[in-house]
Each structure stands twice: as C-alpha cells, then as structure tokens.
Design a protein around this motif. Structure first.
Motif, short mmCIF file in Angstrom:
data_model
loop_
_atom_site.label_atom_id
_atom_site.label_comp_id
_atom_site.label_asym_id
_atom_site.label_seq_id
_atom_site.Cartn_x
_atom_site.Cartn_y
_atom_site.Cartn_z
N MET A 15 0.83 -1.20 0.00
CA MET A 15 0.00 0.00 0.00
C MET A 15 0.87 1.26 0.00
O MET A 15 0.61 2.20 -0.75
N ARG A 16 1.92 1.26 0.79
CA ARG A 16 2.79 2.43 0.85
C ARG A 16 3.59 2.61 -0.44
O ARG A 16 3.80 3.72 -0.90
N LEU A 17 4.02 1.51 -1.02
CA LEU A 17 4.74 1.59 -2.29
C LEU A 17 3.81 2.12 -3.38
O LEU A 17 4.20 3.00 -4.16
N ARG A 18 2.59 1.62 -3.44
CA ARG A 18 1.64 2.10 -4.45
C ARG A 18 1.31 3.57 -4.22
O ARG A 18 1.15 4.34 -5.17
N SER A 19 1.25 3.99 -2.96
CA SER A 19 1.00 5.40 -2.65
C SER A 19 2.13 6.26 -3.20
O SER A 19 1.91 7.30 -3.83
N LEU A 20 3.35 5.82 -2.97
CA LEU A 20 4.52 6.56 -3.45
C LEU A 20 4.57 6.59 -4.98
O LEU A 20 4.95 7.59 -5.58
N GLN A 21 4.14 5.52 -5.61
CA GLN A 21 4.14 5.44 -7.07
C GLN A 21 2.97 6.20 -7.69
O GLN A 21 2.92 6.38 -8.90
N GLY A 22 2.04 6.62 -6.87
CA GLY A 22 0.89 7.37 -7.36
C GLY A 22 -0.25 6.50 -7.86
O GLY A 22 -1.19 7.00 -8.47
N TRP A 24 -2.18 4.61 -5.82
CA TRP A 24 -3.13 4.41 -4.73
C TRP A 24 -3.49 5.76 -4.15
O TRP A 24 -2.62 6.61 -3.96
N GLU A 25 -4.76 5.95 -3.90
CA GLU A 25 -5.24 7.15 -3.22
C GLU A 25 -6.30 6.74 -2.22
O GLU A 25 -7.00 5.74 -2.43
N PRO A 26 -6.43 7.50 -1.15
CA PRO A 26 -7.49 7.18 -0.17
C PRO A 26 -8.87 7.30 -0.81
O PRO A 26 -9.05 7.97 -1.83
N ASP A 27 -9.85 6.70 -0.18
CA ASP A 27 -11.24 6.84 -0.61
C ASP A 27 -11.74 8.17 -0.05
O ASP A 27 -12.20 8.26 1.08
N TRP A 28 -11.59 9.20 -0.85
CA TRP A 28 -11.87 10.57 -0.39
C TRP A 28 -13.30 10.73 0.12
O TRP A 28 -13.52 11.38 1.14
N ASP A 29 -14.26 10.17 -0.57
CA ASP A 29 -15.66 10.32 -0.17
C ASP A 29 -15.93 9.64 1.16
O ASP A 29 -16.62 10.19 2.02
N ARG A 30 -15.38 8.46 1.33
CA ARG A 30 -15.58 7.73 2.58
C ARG A 30 -14.94 8.47 3.76
O ARG A 30 -15.49 8.49 4.86
N LEU A 31 -13.79 9.07 3.51
CA LEU A 31 -13.09 9.80 4.57
C LEU A 31 -13.65 11.21 4.78
O LEU A 31 -13.26 11.89 5.72
N ARG A 32 -14.50 11.64 3.84
CA ARG A 32 -15.11 12.97 3.91
C ARG A 32 -14.06 14.08 3.92
O ARG A 32 -14.10 15.00 4.72
N ILE A 33 -13.09 13.93 3.03
CA ILE A 33 -12.04 14.93 2.87
C ILE A 33 -12.44 15.86 1.74
O ILE A 33 -12.72 15.41 0.63
N GLY A 34 -12.47 17.15 2.02
CA GLY A 34 -12.86 18.13 1.02
C GLY A 34 -11.86 18.22 -0.11
O GLY A 34 -10.67 17.93 0.05
N GLU A 35 -12.35 18.63 -1.26
CA GLU A 35 -11.53 18.75 -2.47
C GLU A 35 -10.29 19.62 -2.24
O GLU A 35 -9.20 19.32 -2.72
N GLU A 36 -10.44 20.69 -1.49
CA GLU A 36 -9.33 21.63 -1.27
C GLU A 36 -8.24 21.06 -0.36
O GLU A 36 -7.09 21.48 -0.41
N ASP A 37 -8.57 20.08 0.48
CA ASP A 37 -7.60 19.49 1.40
C ASP A 37 -6.88 18.27 0.83
O ASP A 37 -5.88 17.82 1.39
N ARG A 38 -7.36 17.75 -0.25
CA ARG A 38 -6.81 16.50 -0.80
C ARG A 38 -5.36 16.59 -1.26
O ARG A 38 -4.57 15.70 -0.94
N PRO A 39 -4.96 17.62 -2.00
CA PRO A 39 -3.56 17.67 -2.45
C PRO A 39 -2.55 17.66 -1.30
O PRO A 39 -1.54 16.95 -1.35
N ALA A 40 -2.82 18.42 -0.25
CA ALA A 40 -1.90 18.48 0.89
C ALA A 40 -1.84 17.14 1.61
O ALA A 40 -0.76 16.67 2.00
N LEU A 41 -3.00 16.50 1.77
CA LEU A 41 -3.03 15.20 2.43
C LEU A 41 -2.32 14.14 1.60
O LEU A 41 -1.59 13.31 2.14
N LEU A 42 -2.48 14.21 0.30
CA LEU A 42 -1.80 13.26 -0.59
C LEU A 42 -0.29 13.44 -0.53
O LEU A 42 0.46 12.46 -0.47
N ARG A 43 0.19 14.69 -0.52
CA ARG A 43 1.63 14.94 -0.39
C ARG A 43 2.15 14.41 0.94
O ARG A 43 3.22 13.77 0.99
#
Length: 85
Positions: A15-22, A24-43
């Motif tokens: 999971m961590r390797l796929r995250s680093l490779q780009g 894998w991403e979290p399930d944004w809707d399930r986590l209720r993460i707003g569109e504006e917060d996603r880039p920072a959380l992904l970084r």
C-alpha cells in the motif's frame, strides 16, 4: 530481492509503495475529505510512505533478512520515486 518482492509479502509495504508510485489514493468520499484538502493530504501521505518504506528496508537489512546490496539499491529506488513526485 526487489521492491516488488517485498510488496508481495507485505500488504502494508504494498500500500505504501503504491502510494509513493501514485497508483493508490485514499477513498476521499468515505473519509469525507474536502476537495481543497486532498492535495496536501496526498503529499503528506507520500512523504510518510517514503519514511516508512526506507525504515522498513533498513530494519530488514539490520536484522540481515535481506542482502545489504539489495537494501541499498531499493533505498535508492525509493529516493528516486520521491524525487519524481
């Protein structure tokens, strides 16, 4: 031993390797993460993945569970992926 071999043996590593490779991403809707917060959380998630993967490889090499040459090569691959972000 390769990164792919370690990923096949550990779901956490995979999971961590796929995250680093780009690939894998979290399930944004399930986590209720707003569109504006996603880039920072992904970084942040990718930075955390670099540290976790690097540390995992160091621990395996320290316990002599993988060859030191393989460990150094995989560490370089991880740093190269980080630089490509």
């Amino acid at each position: 031993m390769t990164l792919k071999d370690l990923a096949a043996r550990s779901a956490s590593f995979d999971m961590r390797l796929r995250s680093l490779q780009g690939s894998w991403e979290p399930d944004w809707d399930r986590l209720r993460i707003g569109e504006e917060d996603r880039p920072a959380l992904l970084r942040q998630t990718r930075r955390d993945s670099v540290l976790w993967l690097y540390g995992y490889i160091v621990a395996l090499a320290d316990k002599k569970l993988i060859d030191m040459g393989d460990a150094e090569r995989m560490q370089c691959e991880i740093l190269d992926m980080r630089d490509a972000l």
